[in-house]
Scaffold this active site. Structure first.
Site, PDB file in Angstrom:
ATOM      1  CG  ASN A 196      -1.796   1.229   1.298  1.00 15.07           C
ATOM      2  OD1 ASN A 196      -1.647   2.169   0.526  1.00 15.07           O
ATOM      3  ND2 ASN A 196      -2.719   1.230   2.237  1.00 15.07           N
ATOM      4  NE  ARG A 240      -3.485   7.529   0.903  1.00 18.89           N
ATOM      5  CZ  ARG A 240      -4.656   7.954   1.327  1.00 18.89           C
ATOM      6  NH1 ARG A 240      -5.757   7.399   0.877  1.00 18.89           N
ATOM      7  NH2 ARG A 240      -4.743   8.931   2.194  1.00 18.89           N
ATOM      8  CB  CYS A 241       1.093   1.787   4.393  1.00 21.45           C
ATOM      9  SG  CYS A 241       1.784   0.997   5.863  1.00 21.45           S
ATOM     10  CB  SER A 242       5.088   5.328   6.781  1.00 17.55           C
ATOM     11  OG  SER A 242       4.637   4.771   8.004  1.00 17.55           O
TER      12      SER A 242
END
Length: 113
Positions: free
Chosen positions: A6, A8-10
């Site tokens: 993902n 958007r996930c750090s």
């Protein structure tokens, strides 16, 4: 090597960076855009050697709204919930051959490299 990612996930981005720093170009599966089917999730469970709850994000709204914390729900019901709501899948998951690991923390992935 495959990473269920993902962007958007750090933690997912950090895990991908660790893999690429080792000179590996993994296949990137953006599972929110291309959700996994039940068979693929079952395969991940075998490779991770975990129960389905170990790959579920219990903090997601859908988890609570669907009552997925109910311990009486069977594995197939939980897998079906992940299929319908891919945000429930823990991230990132990295697969190499017949092994997989959850990249939380990202350094976990080093065991597969």
């Amino acid at each position: 090597m495959i990473i269920y990612h993902n962007p958007r996930c750090s933690k997912s981005r950090q895990t991908l960076a660790l893999i690429e720093e080792k000179g590996i170009e993994p296949t990137i599966v953006k599972y929110l855009e291309s959700p996994l089917d039940a068979s693929a999730i079952k395969d991940l469970l075998v490779k991770l050697n975990v129960e389905v709850r170990a790959i579920m994000r219990s903090g997601e709204d859908a988890y609570k709204e669907l009552g997925l914390g109910n311990v009486e729900l069977d594995e197939q019901t939980l897998i079906n919930a992940i299929v319908k709501h891919p945000k429930l899948l823990e991230r990132p998951i990295v697969v190499k051959d017949n092994q997989a690991i959850i990249g939380r923390p990202p350094e976990n992935v080093l065991a597969l490299l």
